[in-house]
Scaffold this motif. Structure first.
Motif, PDB file in Angstrom:
ATOM      1  N   LYS A 129      10.101  12.761 -10.094  1.00  0.00           N
ATOM      2  CA  LYS A 129      10.337  11.349 -10.397  1.00  0.00           C
ATOM      3  C   LYS A 129       9.026  10.583 -10.334  1.00  0.00           C
ATOM      4  O   LYS A 129       8.047  11.018  -9.725  1.00  0.00           O
ATOM      5  N   MET A 130       9.038   9.437 -10.978  1.00  0.00           N
ATOM      6  CA  MET A 130       7.896   8.544 -10.889  1.00  0.00           C
ATOM      7  C   MET A 130       8.105   7.593  -9.716  1.00  0.00           C
ATOM      8  O   MET A 130       9.214   7.094  -9.490  1.00  0.00           O
ATOM      9  N   ILE A 131       7.055   7.378  -8.962  1.00  0.00           N
ATOM     10  CA  ILE A 131       7.094   6.426  -7.845  1.00  0.00           C
ATOM     11  C   ILE A 131       6.118   5.311  -8.181  1.00  0.00           C
ATOM     12  O   ILE A 131       4.918   5.552  -8.379  1.00  0.00           O
ATOM     13  N   VAL A 132       6.631   4.100  -8.291  1.00  0.00           N
ATOM     14  CA  VAL A 132       5.839   2.973  -8.755  1.00  0.00           C
ATOM     15  C   VAL A 132       5.484   2.061  -7.584  1.00  0.00           C
ATOM     16  O   VAL A 132       6.349   1.702  -6.777  1.00  0.00           O
ATOM     17  N   GLN A 133       4.217   1.711  -7.490  1.00  0.00           N
ATOM     18  CA  GLN A 133       3.747   0.729  -6.513  1.00  0.00           C
ATOM     19  C   GLN A 133       2.916  -0.313  -7.253  1.00  0.00           C
ATOM     20  O   GLN A 133       2.189   0.015  -8.204  1.00  0.00           O
ATOM     21  N   THR A 134       3.044  -1.565  -6.857  1.00  0.00           N
ATOM     22  CA  THR A 134       2.281  -2.634  -7.501  1.00  0.00           C
ATOM     23  C   THR A 134       1.392  -3.344  -6.474  1.00  0.00           C
ATOM     24  O   THR A 134       1.716  -3.403  -5.278  1.00  0.00           O
ATOM     25  N   TYR A 135       0.267  -3.870  -6.984  1.00  0.00           N
ATOM     26  CA  TYR A 135      -0.697  -4.572  -6.144  1.00  0.00           C
ATOM     27  C   TYR A 135      -1.153  -5.820  -6.891  1.00  0.00           C
ATOM     28  O   TYR A 135      -1.192  -5.842  -8.121  1.00  0.00           O
ATOM     29  N   GLU A 136      -1.516  -6.833  -6.152  1.00  0.00           N
ATOM     30  CA  GLU A 136      -2.046  -8.058  -6.755  1.00  0.00           C
ATOM     31  C   GLU A 136      -3.519  -8.176  -6.383  1.00  0.00           C
ATOM     32  O   GLU A 136      -3.904  -7.920  -5.239  1.00  0.00           O
ATOM     33  N   ILE A 137      -4.338  -8.570  -7.356  1.00  0.00           N
ATOM     34  CA  ILE A 137      -5.770  -8.698  -7.105  1.00  0.00           C
ATOM     35  C   ILE A 137      -6.281  -9.965  -7.798  1.00  0.00           C
ATOM     36  O   ILE A 137      -5.935 -10.243  -8.946  1.00  0.00           O
ATOM     37  N   LEU A 138      -7.106 -10.736  -7.084  1.00  0.00           N
ATOM     38  CA  LEU A 138      -7.664 -11.983  -7.605  1.00  0.00           C
ATOM     39  C   LEU A 138      -9.107 -11.753  -8.049  1.00  0.00           C
ATOM     40  O   LEU A 138      -9.781 -10.811  -7.584  1.00  0.00           O
ATOM     41  N   PRO A 139      -9.640 -12.631  -8.924  1.00  0.00           N
ATOM     42  CA  PRO A 139     -11.010 -12.437  -9.437  1.00  0.00           C
ATOM     43  C   PRO A 139     -12.037 -12.509  -8.307  1.00  0.00           C
ATOM     44  O   PRO A 139     -11.907 -13.312  -7.379  1.00  0.00           O
ATOM     45  N   ASN A 140     -13.045 -11.648  -8.431  1.00  0.00           N
ATOM     46  CA  ASN A 140     -14.167 -11.604  -7.491  1.00  0.00           C
ATOM     47  C   ASN A 140     -13.726 -11.339  -6.061  1.00  0.00           C
ATOM     48  O   ASN A 140     -14.467 -11.587  -5.120  1.00  0.00           O
ATOM     49  N   GLU A 141     -12.486 -10.865  -5.910  1.00  0.00           N
ATOM     50  CA  GLU A 141     -11.987 -10.546  -4.570  1.00  0.00           C
ATOM     51  C   GLU A 141     -12.177  -9.057  -4.330  1.00  0.00           C
ATOM     52  O   GLU A 141     -11.895  -8.226  -5.184  1.00  0.00           O
ATOM     53  N   PHE A 143     -11.067  -5.777  -3.193  1.00  0.00           N
ATOM     54  CA  PHE A 143      -9.744  -5.175  -2.971  1.00  0.00           C
ATOM     55  C   PHE A 143      -9.917  -4.043  -1.972  1.00  0.00           C
ATOM     56  O   PHE A 143     -10.435  -2.979  -2.301  1.00  0.00           O
ATOM     57  N   SER A 144      -9.532  -4.309  -0.767  1.00  0.00           N
ATOM     58  CA  SER A 144      -9.787  -3.343   0.310  1.00  0.00           C
ATOM     59  C   SER A 144      -8.659  -2.341   0.514  1.00  0.00           C
ATOM     60  O   SER A 144      -8.854  -1.302   1.155  1.00  0.00           O
ATOM     61  N   GLU A 145      -7.468  -2.652  -0.010  1.00  0.00           N
ATOM     62  CA  GLU A 145      -6.329  -1.750   0.218  1.00  0.00           C
ATOM     63  C   GLU A 145      -6.519  -0.450  -0.557  1.00  0.00           C
ATOM     64  O   GLU A 145      -7.008  -0.431  -1.684  1.00  0.00           O
ATOM     65  N   LYS A 146      -6.159   0.634   0.070  1.00  0.00           N
ATOM     66  CA  LYS A 146      -6.250   1.938  -0.594  1.00  0.00           C
ATOM     67  C   LYS A 146      -4.981   2.166  -1.447  1.00  0.00           C
ATOM     68  O   LYS A 146      -3.871   1.890  -1.001  1.00  0.00           O
ATOM     69  N   ILE A 147      -5.191   2.662  -2.646  1.00  0.00           N
ATOM     70  CA  ILE A 147      -4.067   2.979  -3.522  1.00  0.00           C
ATOM     71  C   ILE A 147      -3.624   4.403  -3.218  1.00  0.00           C
ATOM     72  O   ILE A 147      -4.115   5.388  -3.792  1.00  0.00           O
ATOM     73  N   VAL A 148      -2.756   4.482  -2.271  1.00  0.00           N
ATOM     74  CA  VAL A 148      -2.197   5.766  -1.836  1.00  0.00           C
ATOM     75  C   VAL A 148      -0.680   5.621  -1.747  1.00  0.00           C
ATOM     76  O   VAL A 148      -0.150   4.516  -1.602  1.00  0.00           O
ATOM     77  N   LEU A 149       0.003   6.743  -1.807  1.00  0.00           N
ATOM     78  CA  LEU A 149       1.452   6.741  -1.782  1.00  0.00           C
ATOM     79  C   LEU A 149       1.969   6.297  -0.416  1.00  0.00           C
ATOM     80  O   LEU A 149       1.534   6.794   0.623  1.00  0.00           O
ATOM     81  N   THR A 186      -9.636   4.502  -3.078  1.00  0.00           N
ATOM     82  CA  THR A 186     -10.431   3.284  -3.252  1.00  0.00           C
ATOM     83  C   THR A 186     -10.490   2.899  -4.731  1.00  0.00           C
ATOM     84  O   THR A 186     -10.733   3.738  -5.600  1.00  0.00           O
ATOM     85  N   LEU A 187     -10.262   1.607  -4.989  1.00  0.00           N
ATOM     86  CA  LEU A 187     -10.333   1.098  -6.350  1.00  0.00           C
ATOM     87  C   LEU A 187     -11.762   0.676  -6.650  1.00  0.00           C
ATOM     88  O   LEU A 187     -12.319  -0.206  -5.995  1.00  0.00           O
TER      89      LEU A 187
END
Length: 924
Positions: A129-141, A143-149, A186-187
């Motif tokens: 199955k596909m597991i979907v996660q979404t994140y919000e990011i603002l300009p010049n911010e 992004f410290s959160e790791k994109i991991v499951l 890391t993004l």
């Protein structure tokens, strides 16, 4: 002829009717007889038990078994045999050899329980199955959160991977960032303006395991969309079977019930290859809730891709594997997210399924609302998906899982089974599997081992001795329905893209349990229903089939072995691929007749949609329609194209004759053979039919054939009408032929009856078999059920056979026959007149001809009545006698709650009301 052969011939004549050289009945093969799904609980079987049960099944008229191992009974663990182990294969070998000696066949499931899966399915091959996660990011911010499951259940899986990362800004501009993610999540990307939402798709696993698995069959369910999963799965069978098929006729796969499986590891790559663009840029529209046209187009492409993958990566591979084993394969396509017609067409034996109970208008038919499934009612048009695929492609046998949860456990009579199986036959299906029979070791007491969701076709059933009535009826009917080929004149396109283009949801599974959502509300269904009831015979056709179709003498044919159709109907729809319209016009160019219910307005899918839509419109404009009354008509090449919202008017213009017999309420299905046609006709109305009925084909001679007792005779014909006599609940087979045979006797039409003789004298009531104990014998002055004698507690708990016996004097009469008619029969009976068996009375209208067994003067009539198992089970539950003790689901009632019969009412058992002996006179 010696006495043994005379006896054998007499038995055969009773089972299958008159066996003279002029017998119009087709040969009853093992395939024509009913088969049963054979549950092996824990695979705790042995040779002695297998031999005994196969012999019992054969004597009751079964033609074969379908082995499905499931969970086992508690305290019998030391007798379990692991699925596909050498010992299990030894039991399979014994089964097929014994079955062959009894002229029976053996099928087996490619797995235990359902859906397909097992210990050989490792994490890589498991449903995905596909597991979907979404994140919000603002300009010049930053992004410290790791994109991991984040899903804890998935974190320890080795195959989980990040598949798609796409960012969308407020203008819906998209940037694919999949290659901007480091191994640690890391993004490595930062927007310069605007707010962005990042959509990430991980490849995960459903973690679903096989339901009701048998020992050795536990494990993950299969990824049906993987290029290697099916092949890996079947390697286990290759190892167990070697170069042999062990005598297995067909390998069976149950319905698709894999939940949340909406992806596979290489789906993104396959999508681009098949649909022409990168899904990553549009993933938002697939996983989101937008109900826009764009979302619908993306989802349509996604669903079409899923359909192609299950067809090409599972269904076709499964067929190829079975053929390599010199066997066939049987597949239930329903429930899957694919085009059911194409999936059914890709196997040897397409199999449908009925679940629950249907309300019929048959007089006297029982249907207690407390004992039936509330949600599911079998639908003849759902069944037509499997028969249509088979008819179009020329497959001889179409099977059906029949009687699943027909009523509550222990409360199903054979009379209730008859109209249900007739509805299956009327859909075009011709090879039924009862659901089902459970293997029981010889030392297990009543009621033996039982499956939780079956109508109980087990030798322990108190109705078992009368099952030959139902089975011989099914065998005769199927012998006809397996003869020749289908004779449906219309093809109707299934506009599946209207389903796939729905912007709601994600994957679309075509299940039998929710047809009220995806099938019944559609114009497609309404056309099927309306035309079927009007007397037209239809099969459904897919885009793929239309693309493969050719013209044969102005008739449409997809396969040389398949049906030949006079008209292709395109029902009201929104979406039609331009490639399908091109194929349709090509058929018309070569002589086909086409009816469109409306102008197709749009094409499905996203790739080059404007160009393809323009192509669709150009193709449509090439049709030179002219007004013709209420129709628009075009001559197109050698063919005709009609545009009309009223399909029936289009058919009338094309002079396509409907069968007017449906005006009486009768239902039919038609088969063609060299030199003639068979009509299988059923009266599910509440009225008696006695009239001349028009048929589209009568040939030079019409023979009426009674599938219940095997009788036959030449019918009366007037012009193109055949005289039909059918009481409520009865059926008839009409054989119309260009050949004549004067040796066949005339059909016995009832011309008149005299006043009935009421059998209201004293009766002796005794009990011959059953339990928990036999009630005492008694003389009764009034015919009544034995459950009326409440002073004798054993009558309230007894399930088995009671024998009602009486004598009567018959005066000399000029009557041609006598009809013994029952008022109320609970539930079926064997009638014995003067020591001779007259037959089994098991279905509406509960009557039997006995004239040839009567004599002038004193006559003895015995009626051996068998009742339901219900009263004995009630007694056992009231007295807390343990009889159900199984692993996993154990045993549940029809509403999937813990089963308890202790509060049941006593089911009436025996005879009630009047029994009439009616003098009958036939027309000369």
């Amino acid at each position: 002829m010696n006495i043994k052969n005379i006896i054998k011939l007499s038995v055969l004549c009773f089972a299958f009717g008159n066996l003279s050289a002029q017998n119009p009945w087709p040969t009853v093969t093992e395939t024509a007889k009913p088969w049963t799904r054979w549950w092996w609980m824990g695979s705790a079987v042995d040779e002695k038990g297998l031999d005994k049960q196969l012999t019992t099944l054969s004597k009751s008229g079964f033609g074969g078994v379908e082995i499905v191992p499931i969970y086992g009974a508690k305290s019998f663990e030391n007798t379990y045999i692991n699925y596909l182990s050498p010992e299990w294969m030894k039991m399979l070998q014994f089964t097929t050899i014994k079955a062959k000696s009894l002229n029976m066949g053996v099928d087996m499931s490619v797995g235990t329980g359902w859906p397909i899966g097992g210990p050989q399915v490792d994490e890589q091959d498991a449903a995905t199955k596909m597991i979907v996660q979404t994140y919000e990011i603002l300009p010049n911010e930053k992004f410290s959160e790791k994109i991991v499951l984040k899903d804890e259940k998935q974190k320890n899986l080795k195959t989980v991977k990040l598949d798609i990362v796409t960012a969308y800004n407020e203008k819906n501009e998209a940037i694919v960032l999949t290659d901007k993610i480091s191994a640690d999540g890391t993004l490595n990307w930062k927007p310069t303006s605007g707010k962005w939402i990042i959509y990430t798709v991980f490849v995960g696993k459903t973690l679903q395991k096989v339901k009701r698995a048998a020992p050795g069959g536990e494990g993950y369910t299969l990824d049906h969309f993987s290029p290697t999963a099916t092949k890996d799965y079947l390697k286990t069978f290759d190892k167990a079977f070697g170069n042999s098929n062990y005598g297995v006729r067909s390998f069976f796969n149950d319905s698709y019930e894999v939940y949340n499986a909406d992806w596979t590891a290489d789906f993104k790559e396959e999508f681009k290859k098949r649909r022409g663009y990168d899904l990553s840029l549009y993933i938002k529209y697939l996983v989101g809730n937008e109900e826009t046209e764009l979302a619908g187009k993306i989802k349509s492409d996604y669903r079409e891709t899923m359909s192609e993958l299950i067809l090409n990566r599972f269904t076709k591979d499964f067929s190829d594997w079975a053929h390599f084993k010199n066997s066939k394969n049987t597949n239930q396509a329903h429930g899957s997210p694919g085009n059911l017609l194409d999936l059914y067409a890709a196997v040897d034996i397409p199999e449908s399924e009925t679940f629950g109970s249907t309300p019929f208008d048959v007089i006297g038919l029982k249907r207690d609302s407390a004992d039936i499934q509330k949600a599911d009612v079998p639908d003849i048009n759902m069944l037509k998906f499997s028969s249509s695929a088979a008819n179009v492609m020329g497959k001889k046998v179409i099977s059906n899982e029949t009687f699943t949860w027909l009523t509550e456990h222990f409360k199903t009579s054979w009379s209730q089974a008859k109209p249900e199986v007739e509805q299956v036959f009327l859909s075009g299906i011709n090879h039924v599997f009862y659901h089902g029979t459970t293997y029981t070791p010889a030392d297990v007491k009543f009621p033996g081992w039982l499956f939780y969701a079956s109508t109980n076709f087990v030798p322990e059933n108190s109705l078992w001795s009368h099952l030959t009535g139902l089975n011989s009826y099914v065998a005769r009917t199927q012998s006809v329905l397996q003869s020749g080929k289908s004779d449906n004149e219309l093809l109707m396109y299934w506009p599946i893209y209207d389903q796939w283009a729905n912007p709601k949801g994600k994957d679309v599974a075509f299940k039998i349990h929710n047809i009220e959502k995806w099938l019944q509300p559609t114009e497609f269904y309404k056309n099927l229903d309306k035309l079927g009831k009007s007397g037209y015979s239809l099969d459904m056709v897919s885009d793929k089939m239309i693309g493969e179709a050719k013209l044969d003498d102005q008739n449409i044919q997809v396969s040389k072995e398949g049906g030949s159709y006079k008209v292709l109907i395109i029902p009201q729809l929104d979406y039609l691929p331009e490639s399908t319209l091109k194929s349709i016009l090509n058929l018309a160019q070569n002589g086909a007749s086409i009816i469109f219910q409306n102008e197709p307005k749009n094409i499905p899918g996203f790739f080059e949609s404007e160009k393809r839509k323009s192509d669709l419109q150009a193709l449509w404009k090439s049709i030179p329609f002219q007004e013709n009354g209420n129709l628009k008509l075009a001559t197109f090449g050698k063919g005709k194209i009609i545009l009309s919202s009223d399909v029936k008017k289009g058919l009338e213009y094309l002079k396509i004759e409907r069968e007017k017999l449906t005006d009486t309420g009768l239902k039919f299905v038609r088969r063609q053979f060299d030199g003639g046609k068979f009509y299988y006709i059923v009266n599910h109305t509440s009225k008696e039919i006695n009239q001349n009925i028009p048929f589209n084909f009568v040939g030079k001679q019409v023979v009426s054939m009674n599938p219940e007792n095997g009788d036959f005779g030449i019918s009366e014909i007037q012009n193109n009408s055949v005289r039909i006599q059918l009481k409520s609940g009865e059926s008839l087979i009409i054989k119309a032929s260009e050949n004549t045979d004067s040796s066949i006797p005339k059909w016995k039409y009832v011309e008149k009856t005299e006043a009935p003789i009421i059998l209201n004298q004293n009766w002796q009531l005794a009990f011959k078999e059953g339990g928990p104990e036999l009630p005492k014998s008694r003389t009764i002055t009034k015919l009544q059920p034995w459950t009326n004698f409440t002073e004798d507690a054993s009558t309230q708990s007894f399930s088995g056979t009671g024998v009602y016996t009486t004598t009567l004097n018959v005066k000399k009469s000029k009557a041609d026959d006598y009809l013994l008619k029952f008022d109320k029969l609970y539930e079926s009976a064997k009638v014995i007149v003067n020591g001779q068996e007259a037959g089994i009375v098991w279905s509406n209208p509960f009557e039997i001809n006995v004239g040839k067994y009567l004599k002038k003067g004193k006559n003895t009539i015995q009626i051996e009545v068998s009742n339901l198992m219900a009263n004995r089970i009630r007694y056992m539950d009231q007295n807390k006698i343990e009889w159900r003790n199984y692993h996993e689901i154990n045993f549940v009632n029809i509403n999937y709650k813990p089963f308890d019969a202790s509060n049941w009412k006593v089911q009436p058992s025996g005879l009630d009301g009047e029994i009439q002996l009616i003098p009958v006179y036939f027309s000369k």
